[in-house]
Design a protein around this motif. Structure first.
Motif, mmCIF file in Angstrom:
data_model
loop_
_atom_site.group_PDB
_atom_site.id
_atom_site.type_symbol
_atom_site.label_atom_id
_atom_site.label_comp_id
_atom_site.label_asym_id
_atom_site.label_seq_id
_atom_site.Cartn_x
_atom_site.Cartn_y
_atom_site.Cartn_z
ATOM 1 N N GLU A 1 0.833 -1.149 0.097
ATOM 2 C CA GLU A 1 -0.157 0.111 -0.109
ATOM 3 C C GLU A 1 0.920 1.248 -0.150
ATOM 4 O OE1 GLU A 1 -3.897 1.127 0.022
ATOM 5 O OE2 GLU A 1 -3.107 -0.636 -0.066
ATOM 6 N N HIS A 2 0.349 2.237 -0.781
ATOM 7 C CA HIS A 2 1.069 3.657 -0.719
ATOM 8 C C HIS A 2 1.046 4.391 0.350
ATOM 9 C CE1 HIS A 2 2.815 3.482 -5.108
ATOM 10 N NE2 HIS A 2 2.535 2.221 -4.796
ATOM 11 N N LYS A 3 1.858 5.076 1.074
ATOM 12 C CA LYS A 3 1.398 6.162 1.905
ATOM 13 C C LYS A 3 1.792 7.490 1.287
ATOM 14 C CE LYS A 3 0.781 7.951 6.203
ATOM 15 N NZ LYS A 3 -0.697 7.619 6.734
ATOM 16 N N ALA A 4 0.633 8.411 1.302
ATOM 17 C CA ALA A 4 0.788 9.698 0.357
ATOM 18 C C ALA A 4 1.305 10.717 1.373
ATOM 19 C CB ALA A 4 -0.657 9.924 0.072
ATOM 20 N N GLY A 5 1.927 11.721 1.081
ATOM 21 C CA GLY A 5 2.545 12.944 1.713
ATOM 22 C C GLY A 5 2.286 14.130 0.648
ATOM 23 N N THR A 6 2.529 15.340 1.122
ATOM 24 C CA THR A 6 2.330 16.544 0.120
ATOM 25 C C THR A 6 3.719 17.342 0.511
ATOM 26 O OG1 THR A 6 1.159 17.711 1.663
ATOM 27 C CG2 THR A 6 -0.092 16.509 0.073
ATOM 28 N N ALA A 7 3.932 18.042 -0.527
ATOM 29 C CA ALA A 7 4.983 18.958 -0.390
ATOM 30 C C ALA A 7 4.644 20.251 -1.203
ATOM 31 C CB ALA A 7 6.267 18.634 -0.679
ATOM 32 N N VAL A 8 5.405 21.363 -1.199
ATOM 33 C CA VAL A 8 5.316 22.508 -1.901
ATOM 34 C C VAL A 8 6.693 22.913 -2.726
ATOM 35 C CG1 VAL A 8 4.668 24.963 -2.280
ATOM 36 C CG2 VAL A 8 3.130 23.525 -0.837
ATOM 37 N N LYS A 9 6.593 22.799 -3.694
ATOM 38 C CA LYS A 9 7.823 23.552 -4.790
ATOM 39 C C LYS A 9 7.807 24.845 -5.178
ATOM 40 C CE LYS A 9 11.161 22.535 -8.443
ATOM 41 N NZ LYS A 9 11.619 21.679 -9.628
ATOM 42 N N ASP A 10 8.582 25.557 -4.560
ATOM 43 C CA ASP A 10 8.720 27.072 -5.030
ATOM 44 C C ASP A 10 10.083 27.449 -5.000
ATOM 45 O OD1 ASP A 10 8.472 29.699 -5.123
ATOM 46 O OD2 ASP A 10 7.622 30.103 -3.200
ATOM 47 N N THR A 11 10.333 27.643 -6.263
ATOM 48 C CA THR A 11 11.970 28.111 -6.823
ATOM 49 C C THR A 11 12.039 29.635 -6.910
ATOM 50 O OG1 THR A 11 11.631 27.346 -8.856
ATOM 51 C CG2 THR A 11 12.465 25.510 -7.234
ATOM 52 N N VAL A 12 11.082 30.314 -7.201
ATOM 53 C CA VAL A 12 11.026 31.887 -7.382
ATOM 54 C C VAL A 12 11.349 32.839 -6.068
ATOM 55 C CG1 VAL A 12 9.578 33.870 -8.366
ATOM 56 C CG2 VAL A 12 9.239 31.407 -8.946
ATOM 57 N N ALA A 13 12.490 33.346 -6.180
ATOM 58 C CA ALA A 13 12.885 34.307 -5.131
ATOM 59 C C ALA A 13 11.897 35.463 -5.001
ATOM 60 C CB ALA A 13 14.280 35.030 -5.429
ATOM 61 N N PRO A 14 11.666 35.479 -3.692
ATOM 62 C CA PRO A 14 10.542 36.907 -3.461
ATOM 63 C C PRO A 14 11.423 38.258 -3.500
ATOM 64 C CG PRO A 14 11.509 36.013 -1.371
ATOM 65 C CD PRO A 14 12.034 35.243 -2.247
ATOM 66 N N THR A 15 10.677 39.309 -3.489
ATOM 67 C CA THR A 15 11.268 40.596 -3.545
ATOM 68 C C THR A 15 11.144 41.431 -2.393
ATOM 69 O OG1 THR A 15 9.174 41.598 -4.551
ATOM 70 C CG2 THR A 15 10.856 40.714 -6.166
ATOM 71 N N MET A 16 11.928 42.421 -2.047
ATOM 72 C CA MET A 16 11.815 43.382 -0.961
ATOM 73 C C MET A 16 12.346 44.727 -1.033
ATOM 74 S SD MET A 16 14.091 42.937 2.725
ATOM 75 C CE MET A 16 15.345 42.614 1.838
ATOM 76 N N ALA A 17 11.598 45.635 -0.708
ATOM 77 C CA ALA A 17 12.185 46.870 -0.904
ATOM 78 C C ALA A 17 11.727 47.822 0.320
ATOM 79 C CB ALA A 17 11.386 47.585 -2.126
ATOM 80 N N LEU A 18 12.546 48.905 0.680
ATOM 81 C CA LEU A 18 12.348 49.767 1.762
ATOM 82 C C LEU A 18 11.199 50.705 1.386
ATOM 83 C CD1 LEU A 18 12.989 50.962 4.598
ATOM 84 C CD2 LEU A 18 14.837 52.567 3.120
ATOM 85 N N SER A 19 10.296 50.767 2.207
ATOM 86 C CA SER A 19 9.214 51.485 1.798
ATOM 87 C C SER A 19 9.013 52.611 2.650
ATOM 88 C CB SER A 19 7.776 51.021 1.931
ATOM 89 O OG SER A 19 7.424 50.136 3.291
#
Length: 588
Positions: free
Chosen positions: A331-349
């Protein structure tokens, strides 16, 4: 009649009753052979199959597996492997001699995938006078007689025939599955000309006996019926993995695949007890369109894998893991994950620029971030401290950065998203000119006066020292300097008329020396206060020659009665102060 018999039964009994030191030898054993030991009238065109309890290191079989007649002459042929290298199929190059006894030998030099030795094993059979009139079952998984097949409620059973078969005759009417409560509907799928998969259409149960029946209604492509029916009885044991997950790494949190770890993602499978050496652990990771798979021989619990998931798309990933034994997937045991390879952005406001000089002990900055994540500010002046602020979504996020008093503060701000990808860091240098200080007597005193609203130095402010009314006026840097001071003096700062948003006013604080009982006081105001009180009037502004007189009422009294000489100013418009004694040994 052809038949498949369970062998090494005695060895199986001994394995359960023996001491631990012999268990490893008996663990790797022959489960079934075809022909079975002692069979007679075996067709001369027979194919010889051997089923093992564990996957075999196939490189160790050459020279350690032989088929010989009574004169010791070896039979030439080809060897194939099936079911995760648990089934060996030997096909002689030509029909065997009629009415002859043959002996199959497997030596202890044959190793399992993890290096266990096979106990030397032999079995013999005697041919009849002719070839087979029709096809027969060479082997099947799960193997007949096995009581430890990995549980799968829709277990796939595989049947290997000796000849190319007519698929129209291999159906749910000629292939049957029975349990303790009766027949179970199955579907039959052709894998190749001689291999078929059988899948139950309702859920099976662990620790329950099932029997697969292949009837003589099955025919080869020439219309010849199966020479004899075939049966294989087995039980399943539940060894389904407990969990499968993406592990946290040095730069990725648990359950996330980011740009750093995508090509080498750590995946962990937590397992139940009851596994044995050479069980196979299989892992599958899918983005819905593509799947990355990996297999490894069981070595430890939990079992860790390193997978290259760079080929999968960003988004939600599905993880699955199972145990494979006898070539059967549990029997297969299932799990989950998230793939995110895009860098976020940040700027002084806010503010539009970080001030190079500052007088309060805490610097408040606002940054605009592209998504949810964690903002970190590291402050160093030789030592280091780190503060953080969490962003629940994209937008502006505030972070309060404590500064090192009377020091140059090197500030690095970083932002990471929930997957652990980092935005480009931002760096600032802020020189602190304020805070809580102790000042000893007879020191040079420097007082900087800054406008918190504009973050600019205030020129022409009047700084009065003590009751003697010694005073100095701030220069273009907001600096007033005194040559000597007396302990426990009062310092009063008067603001110039040009500071319109503050009207005219003053602030009073007390200098402290290092005497016992002396109390240090913070310079400036608490930005969290609702209101800050300043003093002065348009008609009677302070000046360098005539400091404004103290009000008659108690300064600490919150009751404001003299509207001509007192005004209330919001907290975000106040003047901050700082002072430095030249003798740094007096610092707290």
């Amino acid at each position: 009649m052809r038949k498949l018999l369970s062998v090494a039964v005695l060895a199986g009994i001994v394995a359960f009753g023996c001491e631990q030191r012999t268990k490893k030898v008996l663990l790797f054993r022959v489960v079934l052979t075809n022909p079975a030991d002692g069979d007679r009238n075996v067709p001369t065109d027979t194919q010889i199959s051997v089923q093992f309890s564990l996957p075999v290191d196939t490189a160790t079989v050459s020279g350690n597996f032989s088929v010989e007649d009574t004169s010791g002459t070896s039979v030439a042929g080809t060897t194939s492997w099936f079911a995760d290298n648990t089934i060996l199929l030997f096909i002689p190059s030509s029909n065997l001699a009629a009415n002859t006894k043959f002996t199959v030998t497997l030596t202890s030099a044959i190793k399992s995938r993890s290096g266990l030795s096979l106990a030397s094993y032999k079995f013999s059979f005697t041919t009849g006078s002719s070839a087979s009139a029709g096809p027969y079952v060479v082997a099947a998984t799960p193997p007949g007689g096995a009581n430890d097949v990995p549980f799968n409620k829709r277990v796939k059973m595989t049947v290997y025939f000796s000849r190319d078969m007519d698929a129209s005759t291999i159906t749910s009417t000629t292939v049957l599955l029975k349990g303790h409560s009766g027949g179970i509907s199955v579907s039959v799928n052709q894998v190749d000309a001689r291999t078929y998969e059988v899948t139950p259409q309702s859920d099976l149960q662990p620790a329950t006996q099932y029997t697969l029946h292949i009837t003589t209604g099955c025919q080869d492509t020439s219309g010849n019926a199966l020479v004899s029916g075939f049966t294989a009885t087995f039980k399943m044991v539940d060894i389904t993995p407990l969990a499968v997950e993406v592990l946290a790494g040095s730069q990725n949190p648990t359950g996330y695949v980011n740009a750093v770890c995508a090509s080498a993602t750590a995946v962990r499978v937590s397992l139940k007890s009851g596994l044995r050496l050479d069980d196979t652990i299989s892992v599958f990771v899918s983005d819905g369109a593509d799947t990355v798979t990996e297999q490894s021989t069981y070595t430890a619990n939990p079992q860790d894998f390193t997978l290259d998931l760079s080929v999968l798309s960003d988004g939600n990933l599905t993880l699955e893991a199972c145990v494979v034994r006898y070539g059967v997937e549990g029997e297969h045991k299932a799990g989950t994950a998230v793939k995110d390879t895009v860098a976020p952005t940040m700027a002084l406001s806010s503010p539009s620029a970080v001030p190079p000089n500052f007088t309060l002990s805490t610097l408040t900055l606002w940054f605009n971030v592209s998504e949810a994540g964690l903002l970190e500010a590291e402050v160093t002046d030789g030592a280091a401290q780190v503060v953080t602020a969490s962003a629940a979504a994209a937008g502006d996020i505030r972070i309060d950065i404590p500064l090192y008093i009377a020091s140059q503060n090197n500030i690095t701000v970083r932002f990471s998203d929930e997957a652990g990808n980092y935005a480009s860091p931002l760096s600032y240098t802020v020189t602190h000119r304020g805070g809580i200080r102790k000042v000893a007597a007879a020191q040079e005193l420097k007082v900087w006066v800054y406008d918190w609203y504009t973050l600019e130095p205030i020129q022409n402010a009047v700084v009065v020292l003590g009751d003697t009314a010694t005073f100095a006026q701030t220069d273009s840097d907001g600096l007033a300097t005194f040559i000597q001071i007396t302990t426990k003096q009062t310092v009063t700062v008067y603001y110039p008329p040009s500071l319109g948003h503050l009207r005219y006013g003053k602030t009073i604080f007390t200098l402290c020396d290092v005497e016992p009982g002396c109390v240090s006081v913070p310079l400036g105001f608490d930005p969290g206060s609702d209101l800050v009180r300043v003093q002065g009037s348009v008609s009677n502004p302070p000046s360098a020659g005539r400091p404004y007189a103290q009000p008659s009422e108690d300064w600490a009294d919150d009751d404001i009665t003299d509207g001509d000489c007192e005004v209330m100013v919001p907290a975000w418009r106040f003047v901050a102060f700082s002072f430095f004694g030249m003798d740094t040994s007096s610092l707290p």
